[in-house]
Design a protein around this motif. Structure first.
Motif, mmCIF file in Angstrom:
data_model
loop_
_atom_site.group_PDB
_atom_site.id
_atom_site.type_symbol
_atom_site.label_atom_id
_atom_site.label_comp_id
_atom_site.label_asym_id
_atom_site.label_seq_id
_atom_site.Cartn_x
_atom_site.Cartn_y
_atom_site.Cartn_z
ATOM 1 N N MET A 1 -40.647 71.426 -18.133
ATOM 2 C CA MET A 1 -41.653 72.280 -17.515
ATOM 3 C C MET A 1 -41.112 73.707 -17.450
ATOM 4 S SD MET A 1 -44.186 70.353 -16.711
ATOM 5 C CE MET A 1 -44.441 68.604 -16.793
ATOM 6 N N CYS B 1 -45.871 72.712 -10.608
ATOM 7 C CA CYS B 1 -45.925 71.285 -10.903
ATOM 8 C C CYS B 1 -46.165 70.429 -9.670
ATOM 9 C CB CYS B 1 -44.610 70.841 -11.537
ATOM 10 S SG CYS B 1 -44.301 71.577 -13.134
ATOM 11 N N PHE C 1 -46.622 66.860 -13.614
ATOM 12 C CA PHE C 1 -47.723 67.546 -14.290
ATOM 13 C C PHE C 1 -47.980 68.917 -13.695
ATOM 14 C CE2 PHE C 1 -49.443 65.063 -10.858
ATOM 15 C CZ PHE C 1 -50.434 65.840 -10.296
ATOM 16 N N HIS D 1 -51.027 73.057 -17.252
ATOM 17 C CA HIS D 1 -50.888 73.181 -18.694
ATOM 18 C C HIS D 1 -50.326 71.958 -19.399
ATOM 19 C CE1 HIS D 1 -51.919 77.351 -18.298
ATOM 20 N NE2 HIS D 1 -50.977 77.503 -17.399
ATOM 21 N N THR D 2 -49.535 71.136 -18.720
ATOM 22 C CA THR D 2 -48.855 70.043 -19.401
ATOM 23 C C THR D 2 -48.575 68.888 -18.457
ATOM 24 O OG1 THR D 2 -47.010 69.524 -20.875
ATOM 25 C CG2 THR D 2 -46.523 70.947 -19.010
ATOM 26 N N SER D 3 -48.176 67.779 -19.036
ATOM 27 C CA SER D 3 -47.883 66.578 -18.281
ATOM 28 C C SER D 3 -46.763 65.824 -18.979
ATOM 29 C CB SER D 3 -49.153 65.723 -18.208
ATOM 30 O OG SER D 3 -48.860 64.397 -17.910
ATOM 31 N N CYS D 4 -45.939 65.155 -18.200
ATOM 32 C CA CYS D 4 -44.837 64.378 -18.760
ATOM 33 C C CYS D 4 -44.739 63.073 -17.980
ATOM 34 C CB CYS D 4 -43.544 65.171 -18.645
ATOM 35 S SG CYS D 4 -42.136 64.334 -19.349
#
Length: 187
Positions: free
Chosen positions: A5, A11, A28, A31-34
């Protein structure tokens, strides 16, 4: 090594039980997620607590940026050292300049005085209460006029804003038959 990130302050982390794999959790942002997997329930719980603690520490330990960089113009910043940006009237004025922020992101009520700092949206008092009920892992609520605002958080609020966030989160509502709440909707 590439970081997962860009900025932990943007987050949230949550437990994932609906997957086929056991002991998964998600980190998350807008913009993004893991999705990560621990080796036991105790390990997953420890990871989630550590991530939440780290995210909270990133908020507490953040400093006033020397240079706001590129992006939306959010007006003049205070120059009195490395302190938080706490002038409620100025925070409110800055946040309401962003398209859509003059209305509550969730119900559309005018004149919002609250914000979700990790989602980058403004909220009315009623919707802020609902967001508080979701828990800080989902939405971190602050007053636009009463709480202290670090410049980084104000920048996030001004960079995202209600129109952008609604465009992302409500992209599929028309196709799913869901309707957006209004100011007259029940809690």
């Amino acid at each position: 090594m590439v970081p997962l990130m860009d900025d932990l302050r943007l987050c949230s982390v949550r437990k994932l039980d609906e997957l086929d794999r056991r002991f998964c959790f998600e980190i998350f942002s807008v913009h993004t997620s893991c999705i990560l997997q621990a080796d036991s329930e105790l390990s997953r719980h420890s990871w989630i607590e550590a991530m939440q603690s780290t995210i909270n520490s990133a908020y507490r330990d953040s400093h006033l940026l020397d240079n706001w960089g590129q992006g939306p113009e959010v007006g003049a910043l205070p120059s009195e050292g490395r302190n938080a940006f706490s002038d409620g009237r100025r925070v409110l004025e800055q946040s309401l300049r962003v398209p859509g922020n003059h209305l509550c992101c969730d119900c559309g009520r005018s004149d919002p005085r609250w914000a979700s700092i990790n989602l980058g949206i403004t909220l009315c008092i009623e919707c802020s209460g609902i967001h508080r009920g979701l828990g800080v892992h989902q939405s971190k609520v602050r007053s636009l006029t009463l709480d202290t605002w670090e410049p980084e958080l104000l920048k996030l609020l001004c960079a995202l804003g209600n129109d952008t966030v609604n465009h992302i989160y409500e992209a599929e509502t028309e196709h799913s038959g869901m309707t957006k709440p209004t100011a007259e909707s029940s809690r």
